[in-house]
Design a protein around this motif. Structure first.
Motif, PDB file in Angstrom:
ATOM      1  N   SER A 149       0.068  29.329   6.463  1.00 29.50           N
ATOM      2  CA  SER A 149       0.517  29.569   5.414  1.00 29.50           C
ATOM      3  C   SER A 149       0.170  31.334   5.195  1.00 29.50           C
ATOM      4  N   VAL A 150      -0.892  31.742   5.775  1.00 28.34           N
ATOM      5  CA  VAL A 150      -1.229  33.212   5.785  1.00 28.34           C
ATOM      6  C   VAL A 150      -0.377  34.055   6.887  1.00 28.34           C
ATOM      7  N   LEU A 151      -0.047  33.369   7.728  1.00 25.75           N
ATOM      8  CA  LEU A 151       0.824  33.952   8.709  1.00 25.75           C
ATOM      9  C   LEU A 151       2.112  34.230   8.148  1.00 25.75           C
ATOM     10  N   ARG A 152       2.591  33.243   7.346  1.00 26.61           N
ATOM     11  CA  ARG A 152       4.090  33.208   7.060  1.00 26.61           C
ATOM     12  C   ARG A 152       4.082  34.373   5.912  1.00 26.61           C
ATOM     13  N   ARG A 153       3.028  34.237   4.683  1.00 29.34           N
ATOM     14  CA  ARG A 153       2.871  35.261   3.814  1.00 29.34           C
ATOM     15  C   ARG A 153       2.776  36.801   4.411  1.00 29.34           C
ATOM     16  N   CYS A 154       1.900  36.915   5.587  1.00 29.56           N
ATOM     17  CA  CYS A 154       1.880  38.262   6.064  1.00 29.56           C
ATOM     18  C   CYS A 154       3.079  39.094   6.282  1.00 29.56           C
ATOM     19  N   LEU A 155       4.056  38.389   6.745  1.00 29.19           N
ATOM     20  CA  LEU A 155       5.474  38.660   6.843  1.00 29.19           C
ATOM     21  C   LEU A 155       6.228  39.285   5.752  1.00 29.19           C
ATOM     22  N   MET A 198      16.128  39.180   5.078  1.00 32.36           N
ATOM     23  CA  MET A 198      15.819  38.079   5.846  1.00 32.36           C
ATOM     24  C   MET A 198      15.477  38.392   7.421  1.00 32.36           C
ATOM     25  N   MET A 199      14.301  38.136   7.692  1.00 37.32           N
ATOM     26  CA  MET A 199      14.154  38.835   9.089  1.00 37.32           C
ATOM     27  C   MET A 199      14.525  37.494  10.086  1.00 37.32           C
ATOM     28  N   LYS A 200      14.487  37.751  11.307  1.00 41.86           N
ATOM     29  CA  LYS A 200      14.687  36.853  12.550  1.00 41.86           C
ATOM     30  C   LYS A 200      13.482  36.850  13.133  1.00 41.86           C
ATOM     31  N   VAL A 201      12.680  35.709  13.199  1.00 38.90           N
ATOM     32  CA  VAL A 201      11.002  35.703  13.363  1.00 38.90           C
ATOM     33  C   VAL A 201      11.053  34.996  14.752  1.00 38.90           C
ATOM     34  N   ALA A 202      10.446  35.317  15.756  1.00 32.87           N
ATOM     35  CA  ALA A 202      10.003  34.289  16.889  1.00 32.87           C
ATOM     36  C   ALA A 202       8.748  33.994  16.778  1.00 32.87           C
ATOM     37  N   VAL A 203       8.488  32.548  16.557  1.00 31.10           N
ATOM     38  CA  VAL A 203       7.097  31.896  16.612  1.00 31.10           C
ATOM     39  C   VAL A 203       6.956  31.547  18.007  1.00 31.10           C
ATOM     40  N   ILE A 204       5.913  32.369  18.907  1.00 28.41           N
ATOM     41  CA  ILE A 204       5.380  32.124  20.174  1.00 28.41           C
ATOM     42  C   ILE A 204       4.327  31.081  20.211  1.00 28.41           C
ATOM     43  N   GLY A 205       4.602  29.850  20.850  1.00 24.41           N
ATOM     44  CA  GLY A 205       3.468  28.963  20.765  1.00 24.41           C
ATOM     45  C   GLY A 205       3.864  27.829  19.532  1.00 24.41           C
ATOM     46  N   MET A 217       8.218  27.610   7.535  1.00 23.63           N
ATOM     47  CA  MET A 217       9.359  28.506   7.632  1.00 23.63           C
ATOM     48  C   MET A 217      10.774  27.981   7.539  1.00 23.63           C
ATOM     49  N   GLN A 218      10.833  26.811   8.195  1.00 29.54           N
ATOM     50  CA  GLN A 218      12.247  25.848   7.969  1.00 29.54           C
ATOM     51  C   GLN A 218      12.326  25.384   6.563  1.00 29.54           C
ATOM     52  N   HIS A 219      11.221  25.163   5.946  1.00 30.31           N
ATOM     53  CA  HIS A 219      11.411  24.748   4.302  1.00 30.31           C
ATOM     54  C   HIS A 219      11.548  25.890   3.462  1.00 30.31           C
ATOM     55  N   ALA A 220      10.865  26.911   3.663  1.00 26.28           N
ATOM     56  CA  ALA A 220      10.938  28.126   2.564  1.00 26.28           C
ATOM     57  C   ALA A 220      12.462  28.621   2.913  1.00 26.28           C
ATOM     58  N   LYS A 221      13.097  28.788   4.098  1.00 20.53           N
ATOM     59  CA  LYS A 221      14.281  29.458   4.157  1.00 20.53           C
ATOM     60  C   LYS A 221      14.326  30.820   3.919  1.00 20.53           C
ATOM     61  N   THR A 222      13.229  31.625   3.934  1.00 21.34           N
ATOM     62  CA  THR A 222      13.259  32.874   3.695  1.00 21.34           C
ATOM     63  C   THR A 222      13.347  33.944   4.685  1.00 21.34           C
TER      64      THR A 222
END
Length: 219
Positions: free
Chosen positions: A183-189, A1-8, A21-26
């Motif tokens: 969704s694409v941004l989240r999956r890119c991680l 699990m990564m700590k991800v900062a979403v700017i904006g 991301m809150q829903h997926a909890k990954t």
């Protein structure tokens, strides 16, 4: 699990991304916003939310990104501001975030850009300052030491997500729902093969994961 900062995180794409991301909890998400009221609203939803001013010093952003593994930059000055804010937020704010991420030891950086920002011949005439800001922010990210991905969506809509997209080095103009961009941004991680790639994104016929996996074949 990564700590991800979403700017904006209060922007239209940012809101979708944080919710997903809150829903997926990954991953652990840190929602970064500009106003205290926005921060309070996110905290009331059980999210970690922090304040940042992209027009402020790099040192503040560096402190914010301490112990963060990845950054997703979705911030923008918005269509109702002048070219000065485009320069200060979409370009300089993005570059300062890149500098702060490098200085803080962040490994991964996903950037929201614009369709064909890499190709001056395709810039919309009435959006040239915006496109120039995106072009040079993207260039600075590619010059950095970060493991980067640049997502260049087409015309953004607020239509309901379809979960179906197409990605490519040079796509014809089109549209894509903001929720699908998130969704694409989240999956890119999570998707191997998206590192050190920049691509156009439109609504399409393939599932997000399938589309991103197809980039391995394009490499």
């Amino acid at each position: 699990m990564m700590k991800v900062a979403v700017i904006g995180a209060n922007g239209k794409i940012g809101q979708h991304l944080v919710e997903q991301m809150q829903h997926a909890k990954t991953h652990e998400v840190i929602a970064v916003v500009r106003k205290e009221a926005q921060q309070k609203a996110l905290q009331e939803r059980g999210l970690t939310a922090k304040l940042a001013d992209l027009e402020g010093p790099v040192s503040e952003l560096k402190s914010l990104l301490k112990d963060v593994d990845a950054v997703v930059f979705t911030a923008g000055s918005g269509g109702n501001t002048g070219d000065d804010k485009t320069l200060l937020v979409d370009l300089d704010g993005a570059v300062k975030t890149i500098e702060a991420a490098e200085a803080s030891g962040v490994k991964r950086f996903v950037m929201v850009s614009a369709w064909q920002s890499n190709n001056r011949e395709n810039w919309a005439e009435d959006l040239r300052p915006y496109y120039a800001a995106k072009h040079y922010a993207d260039r600075e990210l590619m010059r950095s030491k970060l493991s980067w991905t640049i997502v260049r969506p087409g015309a953004l809509t607020d239509e309901e997500a379809t979960g179906k997209v197409v990605v490519g080095d040079s796509l014809a103009p089109g549209t894509v729902p903001r929720e699908d961009v998130a969704s694409v941004l989240r999956r890119c991680l999570d998707e191997n093969g998206t590192e050190f790639r920049a691509f156009d994104l439109m609504a399409g016929e393939s599932e997000v994961e399938q589309s991103l996996q197809s980039m391995k074949e394009m490499a």
